[in-house]
Design a protein around this motif. Structure first.
Motif, PDB file in Angstrom:
ATOM      1  N   LYS A 170      59.949  -1.249 -26.515  1.00 54.12           N
ATOM      2  CA  LYS A 170      59.104  -2.377 -26.896  1.00 54.12           C
ATOM      3  C   LYS A 170      57.974  -1.820 -27.745  1.00 54.12           C
ATOM      4  O   LYS A 170      57.843  -0.602 -27.909  1.00 54.12           O
ATOM      5  CB  LYS A 170      58.565  -3.099 -25.664  1.00 54.12           C
ATOM      6  N   ARG A 171      57.187  -2.681 -28.309  1.00 54.48           N
ATOM      7  CA  ARG A 171      56.121  -2.226 -29.196  1.00 54.48           C
ATOM      8  C   ARG A 171      55.232  -1.190 -28.511  1.00 54.48           C
ATOM      9  O   ARG A 171      54.636  -1.442 -27.462  1.00 54.48           O
ATOM     10  CB  ARG A 171      55.277  -3.416 -29.650  1.00 54.48           C
ATOM     11  N   GLY A 172      55.187  -0.006 -29.095  1.00 52.23           N
ATOM     12  CA  GLY A 172      54.321   1.050 -28.572  1.00 52.23           C
ATOM     13  C   GLY A 172      54.936   1.911 -27.490  1.00 52.23           C
ATOM     14  O   GLY A 172      54.301   2.863 -27.036  1.00 52.23           O
ATOM     15  N   LYS A 173      56.173   1.613 -27.049  1.00 53.72           N
ATOM     16  CA  LYS A 173      56.820   2.444 -26.031  1.00 53.72           C
ATOM     17  C   LYS A 173      58.091   3.047 -26.604  1.00 53.72           C
ATOM     18  O   LYS A 173      59.047   2.347 -26.917  1.00 53.72           O
ATOM     19  CB  LYS A 173      57.152   1.638 -24.772  1.00 53.72           C
ATOM     20  N   TYR A 174      58.069   4.369 -26.732  1.00 56.64           N
ATOM     21  CA  TYR A 174      59.177   5.095 -27.352  1.00 56.64           C
ATOM     22  C   TYR A 174      59.877   5.991 -26.332  1.00 56.64           C
ATOM     23  O   TYR A 174      59.233   6.544 -25.434  1.00 56.64           O
ATOM     24  CB  TYR A 174      58.666   5.980 -28.494  1.00 56.64           C
ATOM     25  N   TRP A 175      61.178   6.136 -26.513  1.00 56.92           N
ATOM     26  CA  TRP A 175      61.973   7.071 -25.711  1.00 56.92           C
ATOM     27  C   TRP A 175      62.541   8.152 -26.608  1.00 56.92           C
ATOM     28  O   TRP A 175      63.041   7.868 -27.700  1.00 56.92           O
ATOM     29  CB  TRP A 175      63.140   6.339 -25.023  1.00 56.92           C
ATOM     30  N   LEU A 176      62.459   9.393 -26.139  1.00 55.87           N
ATOM     31  CA  LEU A 176      63.079  10.508 -26.862  1.00 55.87           C
ATOM     32  C   LEU A 176      64.513  10.687 -26.360  1.00 55.87           C
ATOM     33  O   LEU A 176      64.781  10.490 -25.171  1.00 55.87           O
ATOM     34  CB  LEU A 176      62.288  11.798 -26.628  1.00 55.87           C
ATOM     35  N   GLN A 177      65.398  11.055 -27.266  1.00 60.93           N
ATOM     36  CA  GLN A 177      66.816  11.228 -26.934  1.00 60.93           C
ATOM     37  C   GLN A 177      66.978  12.197 -25.755  1.00 60.93           C
ATOM     38  O   GLN A 177      66.665  13.383 -25.874  1.00 60.93           O
ATOM     39  CB  GLN A 177      67.555  11.751 -28.164  1.00 60.93           C
ATOM     40  N   PRO A 178      67.459  11.711 -24.608  1.00 60.48           N
ATOM     41  CA  PRO A 178      67.515  12.566 -23.418  1.00 60.48           C
ATOM     42  C   PRO A 178      68.556  13.675 -23.466  1.00 60.48           C
ATOM     43  O   PRO A 178      68.546  14.554 -22.607  1.00 60.48           O
ATOM     44  CB  PRO A 178      67.834  11.565 -22.294  1.00 60.48           C
ATOM     45  N   GLU A 218      67.742  10.047 -14.236  1.00 59.30           N
ATOM     46  CA  GLU A 218      66.918   8.861 -14.028  1.00 59.30           C
ATOM     47  C   GLU A 218      66.682   8.126 -15.344  1.00 59.30           C
ATOM     48  O   GLU A 218      66.730   6.889 -15.393  1.00 59.30           O
ATOM     49  CB  GLU A 218      65.581   9.253 -13.408  1.00 59.30           C
ATOM     50  N   ALA A 219      66.416   8.881 -16.407  1.00 58.09           N
ATOM     51  CA  ALA A 219      66.159   8.275 -17.707  1.00 58.09           C
ATOM     52  C   ALA A 219      67.383   7.514 -18.208  1.00 58.09           C
ATOM     53  O   ALA A 219      67.276   6.375 -18.682  1.00 58.09           O
ATOM     54  CB  ALA A 219      65.755   9.354 -18.716  1.00 58.09           C
ATOM     55  N   LEU A 220      68.557   8.131 -18.105  1.00 61.20           N
ATOM     56  CA  LEU A 220      69.779   7.481 -18.570  1.00 61.20           C
ATOM     57  C   LEU A 220      70.071   6.213 -17.762  1.00 61.20           C
ATOM     58  O   LEU A 220      70.509   5.197 -18.323  1.00 61.20           O
ATOM     59  CB  LEU A 220      70.951   8.460 -18.488  1.00 61.20           C
ATOM     60  N   GLU A 221      69.831   6.281 -16.463  1.00 59.02           N
ATOM     61  CA  GLU A 221      70.060   5.100 -15.617  1.00 59.02           C
ATOM     62  C   GLU A 221      69.113   3.970 -16.016  1.00 59.02           C
ATOM     63  O   GLU A 221      69.519   2.800 -16.136  1.00 59.02           O
ATOM     64  CB  GLU A 221      69.855   5.480 -14.150  1.00 59.02           C
ATOM     65  N   TYR A 222      67.847   4.326 -16.252  1.00 59.13           N
ATOM     66  CA  TYR A 222      66.874   3.296 -16.641  1.00 59.13           C
ATOM     67  C   TYR A 222      67.210   2.727 -18.017  1.00 59.13           C
ATOM     68  O   TYR A 222      67.183   1.503 -18.215  1.00 59.13           O
ATOM     69  CB  TYR A 222      65.462   3.882 -16.654  1.00 59.13           C
ATOM     70  N   LEU A 223      67.530   3.596 -18.952  1.00 54.84           N
ATOM     71  CA  LEU A 223      67.832   3.140 -20.312  1.00 54.84           C
ATOM     72  C   LEU A 223      69.028   2.190 -20.332  1.00 54.84           C
ATOM     73  O   LEU A 223      69.042   1.205 -21.070  1.00 54.84           O
ATOM     74  CB  LEU A 223      68.088   4.345 -21.213  1.00 54.84           C
ATOM     75  N   ALA A 224      70.019   2.475 -19.511  1.00 52.88           N
ATOM     76  CA  ALA A 224      71.174   1.580 -19.424  1.00 52.88           C
ATOM     77  C   ALA A 224      70.760   0.221 -18.844  1.00 52.88           C
ATOM     78  O   ALA A 224      71.259  -0.824 -19.269  1.00 52.88           O
ATOM     79  CB  ALA A 224      72.264   2.215 -18.578  1.00 52.88           C
ATOM     80  N   SER A 225      69.816   0.244 -17.897  1.00 48.37           N
ATOM     81  CA  SER A 225      69.401  -1.006 -17.242  1.00 48.37           C
ATOM     82  C   SER A 225      68.593  -1.912 -18.165  1.00 48.37           C
ATOM     83  O   SER A 225      68.515  -3.126 -17.937  1.00 48.37           O
ATOM     84  CB  SER A 225      68.579  -0.696 -15.987  1.00 48.37           C
ATOM     85  N   VAL A 226      67.961  -1.321 -19.204  1.00 44.64           N
ATOM     86  CA  VAL A 226      67.159  -2.135 -20.137  1.00 44.64           C
ATOM     87  C   VAL A 226      67.897  -2.323 -21.464  1.00 44.64           C
ATOM     88  O   VAL A 226      67.294  -2.653 -22.480  1.00 44.64           O
ATOM     89  CB  VAL A 226      65.772  -1.500 -20.378  1.00 44.64           C
ATOM     90  N   ASN A 227      69.213  -2.098 -21.424  1.00 44.06           N
ATOM     91  CA  ASN A 227      70.077  -2.354 -22.578  1.00 44.06           C
ATOM     92  C   ASN A 227      69.712  -1.528 -23.815  1.00 44.06           C
ATOM     93  O   ASN A 227      69.661  -2.050 -24.942  1.00 44.06           O
ATOM     94  CB  ASN A 227      70.068  -3.847 -22.940  1.00 44.06           C
ATOM     95  N   ALA A 228      69.459  -0.256 -23.600  1.00 45.57           N
ATOM     96  CA  ALA A 228      69.281   0.642 -24.747  1.00 45.57           C
ATOM     97  C   ALA A 228      70.604   0.710 -25.516  1.00 45.57           C
ATOM     98  O   ALA A 228      71.677   0.512 -24.929  1.00 45.57           O
ATOM     99  CB  ALA A 228      68.884   2.031 -24.264  1.00 45.57           C
ATOM    100  N   PRO A 229      70.569   0.970 -26.810  1.00 45.27           N
ATOM    101  CA  PRO A 229      71.809   1.035 -27.586  1.00 45.27           C
ATOM    102  C   PRO A 229      72.781   2.055 -26.991  1.00 45.27           C
ATOM    103  O   PRO A 229      72.367   3.149 -26.588  1.00 45.27           O
ATOM    104  CB  PRO A 229      71.334   1.478 -28.970  1.00 45.27           C
ATOM    105  N   PRO A 230      74.058   1.712 -26.915  1.00 46.62           N
ATOM    106  CA  PRO A 230      75.040   2.654 -26.360  1.00 46.62           C
ATOM    107  C   PRO A 230      75.018   4.006 -27.065  1.00 46.62           C
ATOM    108  O   PRO A 230      75.248   5.038 -26.427  1.00 46.62           O
ATOM    109  CB  PRO A 230      76.376   1.938 -26.576  1.00 46.62           C
TER     110      PRO A 230
END
Length: 203
Positions: A147-155, A168-180
């Protein structure tokens, strides 16, 4: 076996020496060598527990130390191959600087909350150049903005906190519909395929 010398009258046979000892060569085992030998034979914890308190060994490791200790009490795992690719692919350095600044600011798990203005001010760059760098990194599936101002680095190329945090990061990213594509090992293009650009700066 070495041949015995002729004994002196009334004396016992004298055997030829097998070679100079460490003491006869003027060398004594160093404390570090002794520590390493003890660690090999009895295990590292046992060797550490027997370290002298006068620091003569040259290293003093507390028996209750954390598994990993790093500057700032924080650490992350980076792909060395990715770091090499990064400096080869981006010849103008701005994306490299932006990436490493973001990695340094990231929370455990690999995300950070920031703005392009804050990054531009910290790196003495124009905000438009920071935006271009973020766009380039995002297009390569190395960054994702939740979302605006919140970035994730490639795990799969960097993770702050180690293996458990990656899961944990991958599980969370999947739950918020990060791009496959962000949830898979990235495919990095050959650095030779990217057009060269001039170095960008605030000037």
């Amino acid at each position: 076996m070495a041949a015995a010398r002729k004994p002196k009258p009334g004396g016992a046979p004298v055997h030829a020496p097998q070679g100079p000892s460490e003491r006869s060569r003027g060398r004594r085992p160093s404390p570090i060598d002794a520590f390493r030998r003890q660690a090999e034979e009895q295990g590292l914890d046992a060797a550490i527990s027997k370290l002298p308190t006068n620091r003569s060994v040259g290293i003093v490791v507390p028996a209750d130390r954390e598994p990993v200790q790093m500057l700032g009490e924080e650490w992350q795992i980076d792909s060395s191959r990715f770091n090499q690719w990064l400096i080869l692919y981006f010849s103008e350095y701005t994306p490299v600087r932006v990436w490493h600044w973001m990695a340094g600011e990231a929370e455990y798990g690999g995300f950070l909350q920031t703005t392009q203005k804050k990054m531009a001010d910290a790196l003495s760059l124009k905000q438009q150049h920071v935006g271009s760098a973020i766009g380039a990194l995002t297009s390569l599936n190395l960054l994702w903005m939740e979302k605006r101002g919140k970035y994730w680095l490639q795990p799969f190329v960097t993770i702050k906190g180690g293996g458990p945090k990656q899961a944990e990061a991958l599980e969370y990213l999947a739950s918020v519909n990060a791009p496959p594509t962000f949830l898979r090992m990235p495919v990095l293009p050959d650095p030779k395929t990217r057009p060269r650009k001039k170095k960008e700066s605030a000037e």
